[in-house]
Design an enzyme around this catalytic site. Structure first.
Site, PDB file in Angstrom:
ATOM      1  N   ASP A 198       1.156  -1.208  -0.004  1.00 50.20           N
ATOM      2  CA  ASP A 198       0.055  -0.336  -0.225  1.00 50.20           C
ATOM      3  C   ASP A 198       1.140   1.569   0.171  1.00 50.20           C
ATOM      4  OD1 ASP A 198      -2.018   2.120   0.812  1.00 50.20           O
ATOM      5  OD2 ASP A 198      -3.198  -0.086   0.731  1.00 50.20           O
ATOM      6  N   HIS A 231      -3.437   5.463   3.909  1.00 51.23           N
ATOM      7  CA  HIS A 231      -4.354   4.474   3.234  1.00 51.23           C
ATOM      8  C   HIS A 231      -3.968   3.350   4.242  1.00 51.23           C
ATOM      9  CE1 HIS A 231      -5.737   1.657   0.261  1.00 51.23           C
ATOM     10  NE2 HIS A 231      -7.098   2.541   0.692  1.00 51.23           N
ATOM     11  N   ASN A 322     -14.638   0.103  -5.943  1.00 51.20           N
ATOM     12  CA  ASN A 322     -15.432   1.068  -5.788  1.00 51.20           C
ATOM     13  C   ASN A 322     -16.308   2.390  -7.345  1.00 51.20           C
ATOM     14  OD1 ASN A 322     -14.885   0.346  -3.115  1.00 51.20           O
ATOM     15  ND2 ASN A 322     -13.349   2.695  -2.901  1.00 51.20           N
ATOM     16  N   SER A 401     -12.048  -0.939   0.045  1.00 51.92           N
ATOM     17  CA  SER A 401     -10.367  -1.139   0.626  1.00 51.92           C
ATOM     18  C   SER A 401     -10.311  -1.418   2.052  1.00 51.92           C
ATOM     19  CB  SER A 401      -9.735   0.045   0.965  1.00 51.92           C
ATOM     20  OG  SER A 401      -8.859   0.513  -0.576  1.00 51.92           O
TER      21      SER A 401
END
Length: 725
Positions: A198, A231, A322, A401
């Site tokens: 990530d 994130h 998404n 996520s």
């Protein structure tokens, strides 16, 4: 190269909001700013991974004395995608392994220059003229030596958050998946490692710091995988935050450790080449579970990296995407083979309105589903830790996520109660124990259902443990001389609760150094071709391998060549068990066989050329001064000296000389003749003699024994008395 069309707005995000936070009596203020995710234009053959993030202000919510979220929303900077979907001036190229033309020849022919090499995948990063990426990739893809060519696409993260706690009811998501009931059985083991591939992880965050193992930063090329976006920190905390510590929040797996692998930069974007490198690095460094909360269109390099991790035994978990309201394109790596794809559900177990759907969705997990960016209902969001460089210790967010790390954490819990589970076993358990919250059976919105941690842990605990250990050792003393025999012993021990009913074994060897001589039990393959095969040891030995029992196999070779010049990490012989099956039903005909992971082990052997030492003679005679021993060397390049040993029948060898007899020409390619007289012998006695040669590396090689019987020797008087008449 196939043309892939992307829907408009594939990376479209919502406006993000976050409130001022007061934590630990300190006030953190977030600068007011607002950004908007740009809509992506349709691209031909553009390969991109997109991150989608939703946030909400925490207005007037209280969760502890002196810790209140101050009302008054502040807009959070959203991740802005660059105008290009791929990095200008570079592409990724994979060549066929057995192409007739060399890689360099193809490069030279097309006027290209390699910039780097993804070694684990054998993929080259190639420099091209900016603006010609798609054209050059298409030309290369048509070359017979090229397996595929594609742009090095930009990637982004998939979601982020803002500040609450489990005990005050803000982590509805853990209640929904019955995490607390699962924790009655296990809270997770520190032996299990979850890789967060990530934006990095806040390495000093109080809810994460004690759980972090070594990671890597592929954006900056160093070992500091610190988060500079937020994130990755949020994702990591959902999976495995430090729990039951009186602060912050709880993760799904309290015990699992976190491996931060930074592949996305401070703006949330990155390159497929970095993501692929990160996946392979995590697999190589022992990650049991790899979480990928990022996504986009298909990329061959991405599939290769996923396959690499799968073959290494890791479970790869990825966010489904998404983009349901933006054309619902398939999202990768979630849609890759060998990936557990996770969709998102809301607090009522319904389909989250943004969550991508499709044939690749395996399961669902809570991801939140806010009605708008001003939605202040905490049940519409997922709370998690946050990179404190943005001004908050914790934050709320929504997206697939957030759903994916729930599954990664659950996989860690399952491995904690049953370490023998393979990545395939984990996927089957998680899918089979999921709660069907949509249409009966599998559906494209939630797959096999929303995960149930309690049911999955119970199933993993009840499933018999199936595992084994493979070891290999050299039986012959080193060094082994060329043309001499040597043997290895391979031992396979059943360390699980189930019987092992199918146990194929291969012993792979380098024919330049070893020549096959035989095995016990005999192998199915007697050809000296570099592989000794047993299709099933249970058949060869006539029995299944019981729990706690071992099978032992001895393999013998002739030493063929000197190995002293090989690198330290080079081995010439490796034992491999693959496609083994355990039978929880016990011995006998195979029932529902459970696949066991491949294992291998190597044993090194030091083979040297003969020293040139020859034992010319050992002879004894009835002489007044004992037995004369003689030996001769042809070369003394490796020699230091000698020891002589003697024994009588039925006894052990004992040294004749206390001090080492030094070689006359030690270290030189020259020979000599040596003699030694043993004076302590008895007539009529049989002796065995042996000669030990001590080499320059401290090893000892023994020659002999030579047996001889000392003869009786009659001594006549030297003076005779004569009586005269």
């Amino acid at each position: 190269m196939a043309h892939t069309r992307l829907s408009n707005g594939i990376a479209r995000g919502r406006r993000l909001q976050i409130a001022d936070c007061r934590l630990q009596n300190e006030r953190f203020r977030i600068p007011q700013s607002a950004f908007r995710h740009p809509q992506w234009k349709r691209l031909v053959a553009a390969l991109c991974i997109v991150a989608l993030t939703l946030f909400i202000p925490l207005s007037g919510l209280a969760w502890g004395a002196g810790e209140t979220v101050v009302s008054g929303p502040r807009l959070w900077p959203a991740m802005a995608l660059p105008s290009r979907a791929y990095m200008p001036g570079r592409i990724l190229v994979k060549f066929w392994p057995k192409a007739q033309l060399s890689v360099q020849a193809v490069m030279d022919d097309m006027g290209l220059r390699p910039l780097g090499h993804l070694r684990a995948l054998d993929v080259y990063i190639v420099e091209v003229t900016p603006g010609s990426e798609l054209e050059t990739a298409a030309r290369l893809a048509a070359h017979p030596a090229v397996a595929y060519a594609e742009p090095d696409v930009l990637v982004q993260a998939l979601a982020t958050p803002n500040d609450p706690y489990y005990v005050n009811g803000y982590q509805w998501n853990l209640t929904r998946i019955k995490a607390e009931q699962a924790w009655d059985t296990t809270t997770g083991s520190s032996d299990i490692v979850i890789a967060i591939v990530d934006t990095g992880v806040d390495l000093s965050h109080p809810d994460l710091a004690a759980k972090i193992v070594a990671g890597y930063d592929f954006v900056n090329g160093d070992s500091d995988a610190s988060d500079d976006h937020g994130h990755g920190t949020h994702v990591a905390s959902i999976a495995a935050a430090l729990s039951n510590n009186g602060r912050g929040l709880a993760g799904v797996s309290w015990g699992a450790r976190i491996m931060p692998v930074k592949v996305l930069s401070a703006d949330g974007s990155g390159l497929v080449s970095n993501v692929a490198n990160g996946i392979c690095w995590a697999a190589d460094h022992g990650a049991d579970v790899i979480n990928l909360s990022l996504g986009g269109p298909a990329a061959a390099t991405l599939q290769s990296a996923v396959d690499y991790a799968y073959n290494a035994g890791a479970l790869v978990v990825a966010a489904a995407g998404n983009s349901y309201k933006e054309g619902n394109p398939p999202i990768y790596p979630a849609a890759c083979n060998h990936v557990l794809a996770v969709a998102a559900t809301n607090d009522l177990d319904g389909h989250a309105s943004y969550s991508s759907s499709g044939s690749y969705v395996d399961v669902a997990a809570p991801g939140g589903d806010p009605t708008s960016s001003s939605d202040s209902n905490p049940n519409h969001w997922i709370v998690g830790a946050y990179w404190r460089g943005k001004g908050c210790d914790y934050a709320w967010g929504a997206g697939t996520s957030q759903a994916a790390p729930h599954v990664a954490g659950l996989a860690a819990l399952l491995l904690s109660v049953n370490s023998s589970l393979t990545n395939n076993d984990l996927e089957v358990l998680i899918r089979n124990t999921a709660v069907d919250v949509s249409t009966p059976g599998w559906d494209e919105f939630t797959g096999y259902g929303r995960i149930d941690a309690q049911a999955a842990v119970a199933a993993a605990s009840a499933q018999p443990s199936s595992s084994y250990v493979l070891t290999k050792q050299l039986l012959t003393a080193e060094p082994v001389r060329v043309n001499d025999p040597l043997s290895f012993v391979i031992r396979i021990t059943n360390t699980g609760d189930s019987w092992i009913s199918v146990l194929p074994l291969q012993d792979v060897y380098d024919t330049a150094y070893l020549s096959y001589a035989g095995a016990n039990p005999p192998s199915d393959d007697q050809v000296n071709d570099g592989v000794v095969d047993w299709s099933d040891l249970t058949a060869s030995l006539g029995q299944d391998l019981a729990p706690g029992a071992s099978f032992t196999v001895t393999v013998t070779f002739w030493a063929g060549a000197d190995t002293t010049g090989l690198p330290d990490n080079r081995t010439v012989n490796t034992a491999i068990v693959h496609d083994a099956l355990a039978d929880p039903d016990g011995p006998g005909p195979l029932g529902a066989g459970q696949a066991l992971p491949t294992q291998q082990d190597s044993a090194s052997v030091r083979i040297t050329n003969p020293t040139g030492l020859t034992l010319a003679s050992f002879a004894g005679a009835a002489q007044p001064d004992g037995v004369l021993l003689t030996w001769e060397t042809a070369s003394e390049l490796e020699l230091v000296g000698f020891r002589l040993l003697r024994r009588e029948a039925g006894q052990s060898f004992a040294a004749l000389n206390e001090a080492l007899i030094f070689a006359r020409y030690a270290g030189a390619n020259q020979g000599a003749t040596y003699t030694y007289r043993d004076r302590e012998v008895l007539p009529g006695t049989t002796y065995d003699y042996a000669l030990e040669m001590v080499t320059s590396d401290g090893s000892v090689e023994r020659q002999g024994p030579v047996s001889l019987t000392v003869s009786w020797w009659l001594r006549l008087p030297l003076v005779m008395n004569v009586r005269g008449q």
